[in-house]
Motif scaffolding. Structure first.
Motif, PDB file in Angstrom:
ATOM      1  N   LEU A   1      38.899  35.151  31.235  1.00  0.00           N
ATOM      2  CA  LEU A   1      39.609  34.919  29.977  1.00  0.00           C
ATOM      3  C   LEU A   1      38.972  33.822  29.136  1.00  0.00           C
ATOM      4  O   LEU A   1      39.422  33.554  28.023  1.00  0.00           O
ATOM      5  CB  LEU A   1      41.080  34.566  30.250  1.00  0.00           C
TER       6      LEU A   1
ATOM      7  N   THR B   1      47.288  30.270  29.136  1.00  0.00           N
ATOM      8  CA  THR B   1      48.565  30.827  29.595  1.00  0.00           C
ATOM      9  C   THR B   1      49.088  31.863  28.611  1.00  0.00           C
ATOM     10  O   THR B   1      49.574  32.927  29.007  1.00  0.00           O
ATOM     11  CB  THR B   1      49.606  29.693  29.760  1.00  0.00           C
TER      12      THR B   1
ATOM     13  N   VAL C   1      46.442  32.355  40.679  1.00  0.00           N
ATOM     14  CA  VAL C   1      46.001  33.136  39.521  1.00  0.00           C
ATOM     15  C   VAL C   1      45.152  34.280  40.051  1.00  0.00           C
ATOM     16  O   VAL C   1      44.720  34.263  41.210  1.00  0.00           O
ATOM     17  CB  VAL C   1      45.190  32.284  38.519  1.00  0.00           C
ATOM     18  N   SER C   2      44.911  35.265  39.213  1.00  0.00           N
ATOM     19  CA  SER C   2      44.054  36.384  39.598  1.00  0.00           C
ATOM     20  C   SER C   2      42.594  36.021  39.373  1.00  0.00           C
ATOM     21  O   SER C   2      42.273  35.235  38.475  1.00  0.00           O
ATOM     22  CB  SER C   2      44.404  37.623  38.768  1.00  0.00           C
TER      23      SER C   2
ATOM     24  N   SER D   1      40.494  37.824  38.056  1.00  0.00           N
ATOM     25  CA  SER D   1      40.140  38.305  36.709  1.00  0.00           C
ATOM     26  C   SER D   1      40.526  37.309  35.617  1.00  0.00           C
ATOM     27  O   SER D   1      40.002  37.385  34.502  1.00  0.00           O
ATOM     28  CB  SER D   1      40.818  39.649  36.438  1.00  0.00           C
ATOM     29  N   ASP D   2      41.414  36.369  35.926  1.00  0.00           N
ATOM     30  CA  ASP D   2      41.809  35.378  34.923  1.00  0.00           C
ATOM     31  C   ASP D   2      40.655  34.462  34.551  1.00  0.00           C
ATOM     32  O   ASP D   2      40.665  33.853  33.472  1.00  0.00           O
ATOM     33  CB  ASP D   2      42.989  34.535  35.428  1.00  0.00           C
TER      34      ASP D   2
ATOM     35  N   GLN E   1      46.874  34.934  29.025  1.00  0.00           N
ATOM     36  CA  GLN E   1      47.137  35.578  30.322  1.00  0.00           C
ATOM     37  C   GLN E   1      48.444  36.370  30.291  1.00  0.00           C
ATOM     38  O   GLN E   1      48.553  37.446  30.891  1.00  0.00           O
ATOM     39  CB  GLN E   1      47.195  34.511  31.416  1.00  0.00           C
ATOM     40  N   THR E   2      49.448  35.855  29.608  1.00  0.00           N
ATOM     41  CA  THR E   2      50.768  36.497  29.569  1.00  0.00           C
ATOM     42  C   THR E   2      50.940  37.410  28.359  1.00  0.00           C
ATOM     43  O   THR E   2      52.045  37.865  28.080  1.00  0.00           O
ATOM     44  CB  THR E   2      51.871  35.424  29.564  1.00  0.00           C
TER      45      THR E   2
END
Length: 266
Positions: free
Chosen positions: A225, A181, A218-219, A221-222, A184-185
């Motif tokens: 990560l 998280t 979620v995307s 693309s996440d 991601q942010t």
């Protein structure tokens, strides 16, 4: 009716409509010989304890070299494949120049600390007060013990540059989801995340891909990560490459700023 000018000052507080509250001063209460210890459990006192935990943690870890946090179950024992893999991981990270930071407990935490210790690397344990006291395992060079989970979590994020999650329970899942998280942010940078153990982690990843991503929670693309692997060597290389890319980007930014500065001077 307008407020009157009668006020009572209590430290930083201004009390205009004081309704017969405590009129003692702070100094009086400090020097009072009253043996009541309820104050030890009040929120203002807890704030000071929280502050002291941050100060102690920052002071102890500020000079830590590049480090990797390793999470995993406290319930495995020597001989378990996950335990032995965590020993290998700790050793490989130490040989790559990283300090190894764990929760300081038994199981895979102990295993990663043991691997780092045996490779003559820096082995760190950040323990936590629990109802079933665990203590700090014997393979830790530098150990800290925390009362508050959120202070301990801050230390993991602030003073390590990667997370590796080996098979584990709720605590391991908590660390994984918190780390991803934050990445991601864009709350943290330079933070590769690895899930070590394909068979163990695949059902979770399938749920993230097949439920969260498909429903737009979620995307897609996440899912890039983090890395899922069975290989300790791939784990270490993934972390090193991620840090190398960030270092290059920082260097390129410095070069660009330098060129712009030279252009202004001309």
């Amino acid at each position: 009716m307008a407020p009157n000018d009668s006020v009572h000052l209590r430290g930083p507080l201004l009390l205009r409509r004081d309704k017969g509250g405590d009129r003692t001063t702070t100094d009086q209460r400090l020097l009072d010989t009253n043996q009541d210890t309820d104050w030890l459990h009040t929120d203002p006192w807890r704030v000071l304890r929280i502050q002291s935990e941050f100060v102690n943690g920052f002071g102890a870890l500020a000079e830590l070299p590049d480090a990797v946090s390793v999470f995993g179950s406290a319930r495995t024992r020597p001989g378990d494949p996950a335990y032995e893999q965590a020993v290998e991981l700790g050793r490989a990270l130490a040989e790559a120049g990283y300090a190894v930071v764990t929760g300081g407990g038994p199981g895979q935490m102990e295993a990663a600390n043991k691997g780092a210790w045996e490779a003559d690397g820096e082995s760190v344990g950040l323990g936590i007060e629990l109802p079933m006291e665990q203590g700090i395992n014997r393979w830790v060079d530098l150990g800290l013990h925390f009362r508050y989970f959120f202070v301990r979590k801050t230390m993991f994020v602030k003073y390590t540059q990667a997370f590796v999650c080996t098979p584990g329970g709720f605590g391991t899942l908590d660390e994984f989801f918190e780390a991803i998280t934050l990445v991601q942010t864009d709350k943290i940078t330079r933070f590769p995340i690895v899930l070590l153990g394909v068979d163990f982690w695949t059902p979770l990843v399938d749920w993230i891909r097949g439920t969260l991503a498909e429903q737009g929670m979620v995307s897609a693309s996440d899912l890039d990560l983090f890395l899922v692997t069975d290989s300790v060597s791939e784990t270490v290389e993934y972390i090193r490459e991620a840090h190398h890319r960030v270092a290059l980007t920082a260097e390129q930014r410095e070069d660009l700023v330098g060129e712009e500065h030279r252009g202004v001077e001309r």
